[in-house]
Motif scaffolding. Sequence first.
Motif, PDB file in Angstrom:
ATOM      1  N   ALA A   1     -13.205 -36.424  30.139  1.00 51.59           N
ATOM      2  CA  ALA A   1     -12.685 -37.785  30.305  1.00 51.59           C
ATOM      3  C   ALA A   1     -12.949 -38.287  31.713  1.00 51.59           C
ATOM      4  O   ALA A   1     -13.281 -39.461  31.911  1.00 51.59           O
ATOM      5  N   GLN A   2     -12.821 -37.409  32.715  1.00 52.94           N
ATOM      6  CA  GLN A   2     -13.074 -37.840  34.091  1.00 52.94           C
ATOM      7  C   GLN A   2     -14.563 -37.987  34.378  1.00 52.94           C
ATOM      8  O   GLN A   2     -14.939 -38.462  35.434  1.00 52.94           O
TER       9      GLN A   2
ATOM     10  N   SER B   1     -15.126 -41.527  30.780  1.00 53.72           N
ATOM     11  CA  SER B   1     -14.196 -42.453  30.124  1.00 53.72           C
ATOM     12  C   SER B   1     -14.510 -43.908  30.461  1.00 53.72           C
ATOM     13  O   SER B   1     -14.342 -44.792  29.624  1.00 53.72           O
TER      14      SER B   1
ATOM     15  N   LEU C   1      -9.663 -45.057  34.085  1.00 58.07           N
ATOM     16  CA  LEU C   1     -11.080 -44.972  33.774  1.00 58.07           C
ATOM     17  C   LEU C   1     -11.819 -44.208  34.863  1.00 58.07           C
ATOM     18  O   LEU C   1     -11.569 -44.417  36.054  1.00 58.07           O
TER      19      LEU C   1
END
Length: 183
Positions: free
Chosen positions: A10-11, A14, A141
Amino acid sequence: LSGLTGGLAAQNISGVLALPGTRLVLQQPDDGSPSFATSALPSDALAAWEAAPGVTEATPVGITQSRASRAGVDDLTGVALFGVPTATSESEPNDVLALAPSRDDEVGLSAGAAAKLDARVGDTLSIVGKDYTVASVGADLWYSHTPVVTMTPTAWSAASQRTGGTGDPTVMAVSGTPDWDAV
């Protein structure tokens, strides 16, 4: 272990996954594979995608890595600068576009950027030698393990050039049903 892997993923992407559109278009280099780090879409490529039959929306986006600091703080924080247009009433709800500032002297911060910079709406940030006012803080995000900071396309282009880039958008977020291979 799977939770750690999911968090790291996700990092990494995203911010890209949250872009509008059903497909992302990058520049095809003369050799090798397209990449966000090297792509630069000139105005004729953007115009071709915007005019292609079946394209319902084409949003140029600039992505580059940089550093930012809050006014009065010497520590620099790595950030991913996203140059995106402000959402319109016709835009699909979107976390990235929701962060887009309406003025060239403003930025939108992802939750991660706000936390790392210890910044709030109204604070001043310095990015690549220019000051910006924080206009909004939103979704968490990330891109390439750095938190996302949004700018107007004009402000992003200038920041890209100050860091040695072309100032051209790096990716086009496209929706619709064009003949993808033909375009």
